[in-house]
Design a protein around this motif. Sequence first.
Motif, PDB file in Angstrom:
ATOM      1  N   ASP A   1      56.431  53.890  88.892  1.00 42.17           N
ATOM      2  CA  ASP A   1      57.959  53.624  89.046  1.00 42.17           C
ATOM      3  C   ASP A   1      58.244  52.291  89.618  1.00 42.17           C
ATOM      4  OD1 ASP A   1      58.729  56.368  88.463  1.00 42.17           O
ATOM      5  OD2 ASP A   1      57.268  56.731  89.787  1.00 42.17           O
TER       6      ASP A   1
ATOM      7  N   TYR B   1      57.285  48.279  79.900  1.00 37.39           N
ATOM      8  CA  TYR B   1      56.975  49.521  80.373  1.00 37.39           C
ATOM      9  C   TYR B   1      58.205  50.130  81.203  1.00 37.39           C
ATOM     10  CZ  TYR B   1      52.431  48.414  78.377  1.00 37.39           C
ATOM     11  OH  TYR B   1      51.390  48.028  77.177  1.00 37.39           O
ATOM     12  N   GLY B   2      59.176  49.291  81.309  1.00 39.29           N
ATOM     13  CA  GLY B   2      60.426  49.808  81.862  1.00 39.29           C
ATOM     14  C   GLY B   2      60.016  49.908  83.574  1.00 39.29           C
ATOM     15  N   VAL B   3      59.399  48.986  84.027  1.00 38.95           N
ATOM     16  CA  VAL B   3      58.743  49.100  85.557  1.00 38.95           C
ATOM     17  C   VAL B   3      59.239  47.642  86.104  1.00 38.95           C
ATOM     18  CG1 VAL B   3      56.973  49.266  86.953  1.00 38.95           C
ATOM     19  CG2 VAL B   3      56.760  50.593  84.838  1.00 38.95           C
TER      20      VAL B   3
ATOM     21  N   ARG C   1      62.237  53.682  87.340  1.00 36.86           N
ATOM     22  CA  ARG C   1      61.829  53.086  85.874  1.00 36.86           C
ATOM     23  C   ARG C   1      63.190  52.805  85.105  1.00 36.86           C
ATOM     24  NH1 ARG C   1      57.475  57.305  84.074  1.00 36.86           N
ATOM     25  NH2 ARG C   1      57.742  58.163  86.097  1.00 36.86           N
ATOM     26  N   THR C   2      63.188  51.991  84.168  1.00 38.96           N
ATOM     27  CA  THR C   2      64.459  51.837  83.507  1.00 38.96           C
ATOM     28  C   THR C   2      63.884  51.784  81.818  1.00 38.96           C
ATOM     29  OG1 THR C   2      63.925  49.474  83.617  1.00 38.96           O
ATOM     30  CG2 THR C   2      65.198  50.126  85.294  1.00 38.96           C
TER      31      THR C   2
END
Length: 277
Positions: free
Chosen positions: A97, A146-148, A209-210
Motif C-alpha cells: 500500500d 503498480y499504483g503504490v 493504493r491508486t
Amino acid sequence: MKILISADMEGVTGVTWPDDVLPGHAQWQRFRPVFTGDVNAAIAGFFDGGADEVLVNEAHWSMRNLLLEQLDERAQLLTGKHKALSMVEGVQHGDVDGVAFVGYHTGAGTEGVLAHTYLANSLTGVWVNGTRASEGYLNSLVVAEYGVPVVLVTGDDRTCEDAAGYAPGARAVAVKDYVSRYAAVCRPPARTAAEIRAAAREAAALAVRTEPVRGGPFTVEIEFDAEHLVVQAACVPGVEPAGERRVAYTSENMYEAIRCFKTVTTVVSSAVEEQYG
C-alpha cells in the motif's frame, strides 16, 4: 496495510565516507547497527500509524548489510541480490500500500553525501525523458506503475529536496546536512530515530493504493566518465551511443527500463579498471 521499506545505506544517520558503507571495512561494521536503527525507527512508526505488515527490502551494495538479529521482530527482511526489481522488489505483487525510501541519497553528478546512481563512480548523470534521475526518482517511477505511493524518504537534506520533486506528498526526514560529498553535519541516532518514527507514523496515513500510472515510453540517457564505457554499455541490445560519453535506450514501461538500467550498470562495472576507471 502493508508497507515496503526500500533500505539503502548512504543516506543513513552519520554516514559520510565510503568506508562507512563498503562491506569488509571496520567503519561499515560500525554503521550496520546504525543502519538497522534507522530502519527500525521507520518500522516502529509505521506500526504506530496502523500498519499490519512491513517488509524491508535490503537495497545497498551486497544487499546483506542489515542485522536481522536486531531488526524489529514485527517486520520481515528481504535480503540478498538478483531481484527482478532490485531496490523495490516486492512492490509488484499487488499487496503493498505504500513504499518508504530509508537511507536514500542524491543522484550521480549532483550535490549530496555519497551522491551516485547505482554505481559508486563511473556514472556522471542519468536522465529519464530529459529529467535528471536519482535512484529515488527511478524507483518512484517503478512503484507508480503498480499504483503504490512513496510515503516516506530519509537521507541528507539534498535527498529530501530531491524527493520533493518526485514524491511531493511524502514525509521527509533529513538525518544530516550536506557539506560536501564526503562531509555532513549529522544528528545523533537518538534524535534521528525519534524523527523518523514520528514521520513514519504520519506517513502511514498516506499509504493508499491508486490507479497504476502508465507514463511510458521512457527514454533513459546515461552519461559516463570515460568513453570506453559507452562501448561496453552498447553491447546491451537496444542501448545505443548518444553523444559524448553517453548512451540511451527507450522502454515502453519502467519495469523494462529499470531492468535494462540494471543490466547496463552490471555490464559497465566489468569494464572499470581499479586505477584508471
